[in-house]
Scaffold this motif. Structure first.
Motif, short mmCIF file in Angstrom:
data_model
loop_
_atom_site.label_atom_id
_atom_site.label_comp_id
_atom_site.label_asym_id
_atom_site.label_seq_id
_atom_site.Cartn_x
_atom_site.Cartn_y
_atom_site.Cartn_z
N GLU A 207 6.82 -10.40 7.17
CA GLU A 207 6.49 -8.75 7.44
C GLU A 207 7.76 -8.00 6.46
N GLU A 208 8.72 -8.55 6.18
CA GLU A 208 9.66 -7.59 5.41
C GLU A 208 9.32 -7.83 3.86
N VAL A 209 8.73 -9.11 3.48
CA VAL A 209 8.05 -9.13 2.00
C VAL A 209 6.98 -8.12 1.93
N MET A 210 6.26 -8.09 2.65
CA MET A 210 5.02 -7.35 2.80
C MET A 210 5.45 -5.84 2.77
N LYS A 211 6.59 -5.58 3.53
CA LYS A 211 6.71 -4.10 3.58
C LYS A 211 7.26 -3.63 2.15
N LYS A 212 8.13 -4.54 1.50
CA LYS A 212 8.68 -4.10 0.35
C LYS A 212 7.45 -3.95 -0.57
N SER A 213 6.43 -4.92 -0.70
CA SER A 213 5.38 -4.87 -1.56
C SER A 213 4.69 -3.52 -1.17
N PHE A 214 4.68 -3.22 0.01
CA PHE A 214 3.77 -1.78 0.41
C PHE A 214 4.51 -0.64 -0.17
N ASP A 215 6.02 -0.65 0.04
CA ASP A 215 6.86 0.50 -0.48
C ASP A 215 6.66 0.63 -1.88
N ARG A 216 6.47 -0.42 -2.69
CA ARG A 216 6.26 -0.20 -4.18
C ARG A 216 4.98 0.46 -4.49
N ILE A 217 4.04 -0.40 -3.52
CA ILE A 217 2.70 0.10 -4.12
C ILE A 217 2.22 1.63 -3.68
N GLN A 218 3.23 2.07 -2.84
CA GLN A 218 3.07 3.37 -2.22
C GLN A 218 3.69 4.29 -3.13
N LYS A 219 4.74 4.09 -3.92
CA LYS A 219 5.24 4.83 -4.83
C LYS A 219 4.06 5.14 -6.00
N LEU A 220 3.80 3.85 -6.60
CA LEU A 220 2.89 3.84 -7.62
C LEU A 220 1.53 4.60 -7.29
N TYR A 221 1.34 4.60 -6.19
CA TYR A 221 0.07 5.12 -5.78
C TYR A 221 0.30 6.71 -5.80
N ASP A 222 1.36 6.97 -5.21
CA ASP A 222 1.82 8.45 -5.07
C ASP A 222 1.75 9.19 -6.52
N GLN A 223 2.16 8.39 -7.56
CA GLN A 223 2.19 8.82 -8.84
C GLN A 223 0.87 8.61 -9.80
N LYS A 224 -0.01 8.31 -8.94
CA LYS A 224 -1.49 7.93 -9.69
C LYS A 224 -1.45 6.93 -10.58
N VAL A 225 -0.66 5.91 -10.43
CA VAL A 225 -0.55 4.95 -11.48
C VAL A 225 -1.22 3.64 -11.11
N THR A 226 -1.61 3.52 -9.69
CA THR A 226 -2.46 2.28 -9.31
C THR A 226 -3.58 2.98 -8.57
N SER A 227 -4.54 1.82 -8.54
CA SER A 227 -5.92 2.37 -8.04
C SER A 227 -5.84 2.26 -6.43
N ALA A 228 -6.74 2.81 -5.95
CA ALA A 228 -6.85 3.13 -4.54
C ALA A 228 -7.16 1.62 -3.85
N GLN A 229 -7.92 0.88 -4.57
CA GLN A 229 -8.26 -0.57 -4.32
C GLN A 229 -7.28 -1.53 -3.97
N LYS A 230 -6.35 -1.31 -5.15
CA LYS A 230 -5.06 -2.35 -4.94
C LYS A 230 -4.23 -1.63 -3.77
N TYR A 231 -4.09 -0.43 -3.60
CA TYR A 231 -3.27 0.05 -2.31
C TYR A 231 -3.73 -0.30 -1.10
N ASP A 232 -4.98 -0.33 -1.17
CA ASP A 232 -5.60 -0.67 0.32
C ASP A 232 -5.63 -2.09 0.78
N GLU A 233 -5.55 -3.01 -0.33
CA GLU A 233 -5.29 -4.16 -0.33
C GLU A 233 -4.10 -4.53 0.39
N VAL A 234 -2.99 -4.06 -0.71
CA VAL A 234 -1.48 -4.25 0.01
C VAL A 234 -1.21 -3.52 1.21
#
Length: 332
Positions: free
Chosen positions: A127-154
């Motif tokens: 759970e902790e590992v996945m939380k870190k991954s989610f936090d990183r993808i959240q920042k990238l998603y907020d900055q419009k750097v990553t796609s919504a598809q990738k964000y939903d998967e994480v």
């Protein structure tokens, strides 16, 4: 002289004739005179029949016919291997129920608890590992750097890790707390049920030794040693000599107004015509039609027979059931 002799002979003849007539009349009177009424009965006593609840084989008889016994004396022993087998089964069932109860109360084994704890810790790390991954993808998603598809998967993987962690924690808590309260109560009920079965079998074991229900004399022993007896089958009869009475069958036209509480004087031929006073305590018509006497042929009624019982006013030494009793007179 001849005339006097004839007169004498005539007088003698008349006297002889009168004597014969008188003798015939006296004999006829005694023959035709009604015989005195004799009301005969017999002595009876309360009889107890000793029988058991348990079928089995007569192992030993401790009394003989004619033996005097007291209330509570052991009179017979019945052997029943089936009851002993049932006791062994009941004890085995109780041991099994105790094991189930112990298992429910103690909960899971130590090894199971440790294993559940390790799985929980593993799920927490995931759970902790996945939380870190989610936090990183959240920042990238907020900055419009990553796609919504990738964000939903994480995000989906992170939520799955959370659910898995909660499930592992629940399994660990279950192992620590043991069985549910309902399971514990069910285990306790099984033990109580087994205890009841043992108590029931023990009560049957107590029925293997049969005792006399009263003071008295052993009148009959029905089976012999070694014979089989069923449930409720009479084995021994005990007569209570302290509870005796007289029974008479009296035709209703001979009752003459007899009622309960009246006293009668009776004598007992078997005891040298010993006399005693008895008190009438029971009067009732006999049920059988055979006790009726048809008298309609003489323009009368069909007379029924009544059973009359009387209790001796004082105990009578030597009186036994079956002895004849003759009514001598009623006492006003």
């Amino acid at each position: 002289m001849s005339q006097n002799k004839k007169n004498y002979n005539l007088v003698i003849g008349i006297i002889a004739l009168l004597t014969i007539v008188l003798a015939i009349a006296v004999i006829g009177y005694f023959i035709s005179r009604p015989k005195p009424l004799v009301i005969q009965g017999e002595a009876e006593a309360t009889e107890y029949r000793v029988s058991g609840k348990v079928p089995g084989r007569i192992e030993e008889l401790y009394v003989k016919e004619g033996s005097m016994v007291h209330k509570g004396d052991t009179v017979v022993y019945i052997d029943s291997p089936e009851i002993r087998a049932k006791l062994a089964q009941a004890k085995a069932a109780r041991n099994a129920a105790l094991a189930q109860k112990k298992k429910a109360m103690n909960g899971a084994r130590k090894e199971q608890i440790v294993g559940a704890y390790e799985l929980w810790q593993q799920a927490k790390v995931q759970e902790e590992v996945m939380k870190k991954s989610f936090d990183r993808i959240q920042k990238l998603y907020d900055q419009k750097v990553t796609s919504a598809q990738k964000y939903d998967e994480v995000k989906a993987k992170y939520e799955a890790a959370q659910a898995q962690c909660r499930a592992a924690e629940s399994q660990y808590n279950m192992a620590v707390n043991g069985a549910r309260q309902e399971d514990k109560l069910a285990a306790e009920a099984l033990v109580e049920k087994a205890d009841g079965a043992i108590a029931e079998v023990n009560s049957y074991l107590g029925e293997l030794y049969l005792t006399s229900p009263a003071d008295g004399i052993v009148a009959n022993i029905f089976p012999h040693t070694g014979e089989l007896v069923g449930t409720g089958a009479p084995i021994i009869s005990v007569i209570d000599l302290k509870d005796m009475w007289f029974t008479f069958n009296v035709r209703e036209d001979y009752l003459h107004g007899m009622k309960q509480g009246d006293k009668i004087r009776v004598y007992i031929p078997a005891l040298d015509n010993k006399e005693c006073i008895a008190i009438v305590n029971y009067i009732a018509v006999r049920e059988s039609y055979a006790t009726w006497k048809a008298t309609k042929e003489t323009d009368m009624y069909d007379a029924k027979t009544f059973e009359v019982r009387a209790i001796p006013e004082t105990p009578i030494e030597g009186l036994r059931p079956g002895m004849s009793v003759i009514v001598k007179e009623r006492i006003n």
